[in-house]
Design an enzyme around this catalytic site. Sequence first.
Site, PDB file in Angstrom:
ATOM      1  N   LYS A 260      -0.704  12.081  13.673  1.00 20.82           N
ATOM      2  CA  LYS A 260       0.284  11.963  12.600  1.00 20.82           C
ATOM      3  C   LYS A 260       0.327  13.252  11.788  1.00 20.82           C
ATOM      4  O   LYS A 260      -0.699  13.742  11.314  1.00 20.82           O
ATOM      5  CB  LYS A 260      -0.074  10.783  11.701  1.00 20.82           C
TER       6      LYS A 260
ATOM      7  N   CYS B   5       4.568   5.404  12.019  1.00 19.19           N
ATOM      8  CA  CYS B   5       4.986   4.888  10.713  1.00 19.19           C
ATOM      9  C   CYS B   5       5.989   5.814  10.023  1.00 19.19           C
ATOM     10  O   CYS B   5       7.069   6.060  10.542  1.00 19.19           O
ATOM     11  CB  CYS B   5       3.749   4.656   9.851  1.00 19.19           C
TER      12      CYS B   5
ATOM     13  N   GLU C 169       0.024   0.991  14.801  1.00 18.44           N
ATOM     14  CA  GLU C 169      -0.613   2.180  14.227  1.00 18.44           C
ATOM     15  C   GLU C 169      -2.088   1.881  13.939  1.00 18.44           C
ATOM     16  O   GLU C 169      -2.442   0.791  13.480  1.00 18.44           O
ATOM     17  CB  GLU C 169       0.118   2.540  12.933  1.00 18.44           C
TER      18      GLU C 169
END
Length: 327
Positions: A130, A164, A46
């Site tokens: 994200k 994540c 990430e």
Amino acid sequence: MNLTKFKAAAVQASPVFLNAKATTDKACNIIAEAAKNGASLLAFPEVFISAYPYWNWIMTPVQGSRWYEKLYVNSINVPGPETEMLCNAARENNCHVVIGVNERGQSFGELYNTNLIIDNHGNIVGKHRKLVPTWAEKLTWTGGDGSSLKVYNTEIGPIGTLACGENTNTLARFALLAQGELIHIANYISLPVAPPDYNMAEAIKIRAAAHSFEGKVFTIVSCSTISKEIIEMMKEDVPNAEELLTRKDSAFTGFIGPNGAVIGEPLIDEEGIVYADIDLAKCIQPKQMHDILGHYNRFDIFDLRVNTAPRKNITFTDDEESLQKEK
């Protein structure tokens, strides 16, 4: 139906902290190394380019503000010079690449936590922003929208990705599975500032295993590490940064099969590259028992709707157009 077999790689490493150019160079060298070892797909952590905002967790928002500015300066545009380097490396090494970056938004100072999907011909076939920054991350990133919640068909198979904590979002994961995902990239950062009784490496493995078992897919996990360089830089504002950012079982990188079991030996905390042979045909048989995308569901009862329209910040209309609509 083309069910491919290929070798995949996942890297566990730290970036050259807050240095986009140097981190991109490092990424290109890793791509070349993985491809030399036979990898057709390589997953990076990430926001590998070029930093995770650890200051959000160990500093006050006021202290962290100057670090945010440093991060913005060392983030990238998509497309831009750094993505051109990554694309060239992917093409030259005939390797698909999924890599996390800090992506500059349209508004000056706006940042997204973005995963780029690059094919082996050097094309950016997609990017995922994200959807929800986690907890303290909200001080850094703007949330993405449904337009990037997609699965991308490649020569090695259909690839989807989440960053994540998104991998705990059941609806986001189902949205990818429903689009035919067979290869899931889940990338993370090492988070040693979690509560003392929280085993980050185990938590990452559990999330990956849940997605693979539920969807009968392969999950490839890539996690970053915290280098001495990162700790030393954080000491500028937090003298006990080493104590706060050093902890065992903070990072897990490895592979999970369609049965939910770990393939081979994962990396825990240590830097390196791990490899696994992927055979997409192994996704078929497990679905005979539990296919949540088909016979093992009740779509007459459940109805998931996903808004895939890009978010619009503003709509401009002139007076004449407005009058015509009113008529």
